[in-house]
Motif scaffolding. Sequence first.
Motif, PDB file in Angstrom:
ATOM      1  N   PRO A  65      36.562  41.458  61.289  1.00 28.00           N
ATOM      2  CA  PRO A  65      37.409  42.411  60.578  1.00 28.00           C
ATOM      3  C   PRO A  65      36.901  43.852  60.648  1.00 28.00           C
ATOM      4  N   GLY A  66      35.708  44.039  61.194  1.00 25.57           N
ATOM      5  CA  GLY A  66      35.174  45.397  61.294  1.00 25.57           C
ATOM      6  C   GLY A  66      34.718  45.927  59.949  1.00 25.57           C
ATOM      7  N   ARG A  67      34.712  47.234  59.832  1.00 20.04           N
ATOM      8  CA  ARG A  67      34.207  47.860  58.604  1.00 20.04           C
ATOM      9  C   ARG A  67      35.289  47.898  57.526  1.00 20.04           C
ATOM     10  N   GLU A  68      34.832  47.954  56.313  1.00 22.47           N
ATOM     11  CA  GLU A  68      35.735  48.095  55.160  1.00 22.47           C
ATOM     12  C   GLU A  68      36.357  49.491  55.216  1.00 22.47           C
ATOM     13  N   ILE A  69      37.690  49.577  55.069  1.00 26.15           N
ATOM     14  CA  ILE A  69      38.357  50.876  55.166  1.00 26.15           C
ATOM     15  C   ILE A  69      38.817  51.410  53.812  1.00 26.15           C
ATOM     16  N   ALA A  70      38.875  50.553  52.799  1.00 19.29           N
ATOM     17  CA  ALA A  70      39.316  51.003  51.472  1.00 19.29           C
ATOM     18  C   ALA A  70      38.894  49.988  50.423  1.00 19.29           C
ATOM     19  N   GLN A  71      38.819  50.468  49.186  1.00 18.44           N
ATOM     20  CA  GLN A  71      38.570  49.601  48.037  1.00 18.44           C
ATOM     21  C   GLN A  71      39.565  49.993  46.962  1.00 18.44           C
ATOM     22  N   ARG A  72      40.163  48.990  46.346  1.00 20.87           N
ATOM     23  CA  ARG A  72      41.142  49.231  45.294  1.00 20.87           C
ATOM     24  C   ARG A  72      40.918  48.273  44.142  1.00 20.87           C
ATOM     25  N   HIS A  73      41.255  48.729  42.945  1.00 23.57           N
ATOM     26  CA  HIS A  73      41.257  47.879  41.762  1.00 23.57           C
ATOM     27  C   HIS A  73      42.690  47.814  41.266  1.00 23.57           C
ATOM     28  N   VAL A  74      43.242  46.605  41.233  1.00 26.86           N
ATOM     29  CA  VAL A  74      44.629  46.421  40.806  1.00 26.86           C
ATOM     30  C   VAL A  74      44.734  45.234  39.861  1.00 26.86           C
ATOM     31  N   ASP A  75      45.627  45.342  38.890  1.00 25.49           N
ATOM     32  CA  ASP A  75      45.923  44.248  37.976  1.00 25.49           C
ATOM     33  C   ASP A  75      47.272  43.659  38.361  1.00 25.49           C
ATOM     34  N   PHE A  76      47.352  42.342  38.436  1.00 29.14           N
ATOM     35  CA  PHE A  76      48.624  41.710  38.762  1.00 29.14           C
ATOM     36  C   PHE A  76      48.640  40.251  38.328  1.00 29.14           C
ATOM     37  N   LEU A  77      49.809  39.654  38.428  1.00 29.90           N
ATOM     38  CA  LEU A  77      50.032  38.245  38.133  1.00 29.90           C
ATOM     39  C   LEU A  77      50.047  37.497  39.458  1.00 29.90           C
ATOM     40  N   THR A  78      49.114  36.559  39.647  1.00 25.76           N
ATOM     41  CA  THR A  78      49.060  35.823  40.913  1.00 25.76           C
ATOM     42  C   THR A  78      50.290  34.930  41.066  1.00 25.76           C
ATOM     43  N   ILE A  79      50.465  34.418  42.252  1.00 27.46           N
ATOM     44  CA  ILE A  79      51.590  33.531  42.539  1.00 27.46           C
ATOM     45  C   ILE A  79      51.510  32.269  41.671  1.00 27.46           C
ATOM     46  N   GLU A  80      50.263  31.908  41.260  1.00 26.35           N
ATOM     47  CA  GLU A  80      50.078  30.736  40.396  1.00 26.35           C
ATOM     48  C   GLU A  80      50.289  31.066  38.930  1.00 26.35           C
ATOM     49  N   GLY A  81      50.498  32.359  38.614  1.00 27.46           N
ATOM     50  CA  GLY A  81      50.761  32.766  37.237  1.00 27.46           C
ATOM     51  C   GLY A  81      49.546  33.220  36.452  1.00 27.46           C
ATOM     52  N   ALA A  82      48.420  33.462  37.121  1.00 26.58           N
ATOM     53  CA  ALA A  82      47.207  33.938  36.436  1.00 26.58           C
ATOM     54  C   ALA A  82      47.175  35.467  36.420  1.00 26.58           C
ATOM     55  N   GLU A  83      46.826  36.032  35.268  1.00 28.28           N
ATOM     56  CA  GLU A  83      46.663  37.487  35.166  1.00 28.28           C
ATOM     57  C   GLU A  83      45.260  37.828  35.660  1.00 28.28           C
ATOM     58  N   VAL A  84      45.181  38.681  36.682  1.00 28.51           N
ATOM     59  CA  VAL A  84      43.898  39.012  37.277  1.00 28.51           C
ATOM     60  C   VAL A  84      43.689  40.522  37.360  1.00 28.51           C
ATOM     61  N   SER A  85      42.431  40.883  37.442  1.00 30.90           N
ATOM     62  CA  SER A  85      42.014  42.239  37.738  1.00 30.90           C
ATOM     63  C   SER A  85      41.268  42.139  39.067  1.00 30.90           C
ATOM     64  N   ALA A  86      41.912  42.595  40.118  1.00 28.48           N
ATOM     65  CA  ALA A  86      41.379  42.385  41.468  1.00 28.48           C
ATOM     66  C   ALA A  86      40.561  43.573  41.955  1.00 28.48           C
TER      67      ALA A  86
END
Length: 147
Positions: A65-86
């Motif tokens: 995959p080479g080098r990391e190009i970005a980092q993000r923090h996002v909150d969302f509801l997974t497809i399984e219905g879990a609330e996550v902070s990614a």
Amino acid sequence: MRQPRPAARILLVDKADRVLLFRFTPPDDRAPFWCTPGGAIDPGESYAAAARRELLEETGIDADPGREIAQRHVDFLTIEGAEVSADERWFRVNVDAHEVDAAGHTELERQVMTTWRWFARDEVAGWPEMIYPADLTDMLEASDEPR
């Protein structure tokens, strides 16, 4: 409380400068949406190793995959219905051309991501369904190699 979810995401770009997206159809009442390849890291796995594994599992491509190009923090509801902070780490992988091989998809992926396609950048902005990340074209431009 949201669960932490470290994840690796991939901007997979072909020689025609198109990006691969998967269409997710949630099992609940949420509208379908499109997203890049990628997913949660496994315990003890690095972000780069997760990016490589997810790329292989979701597309059939075995590539560094080479080098990391970005980092993000996002909150969302997974497809399984879990609330996550990614904590998402992004990688860009360029390929000449590739047909997606879905043989490595999990049972859940086979149920909720049955469609995928390569998008030209000008298709992304006017697409009638939600595309994540919302600023995908900006991310692609920021990750373009100098010409």
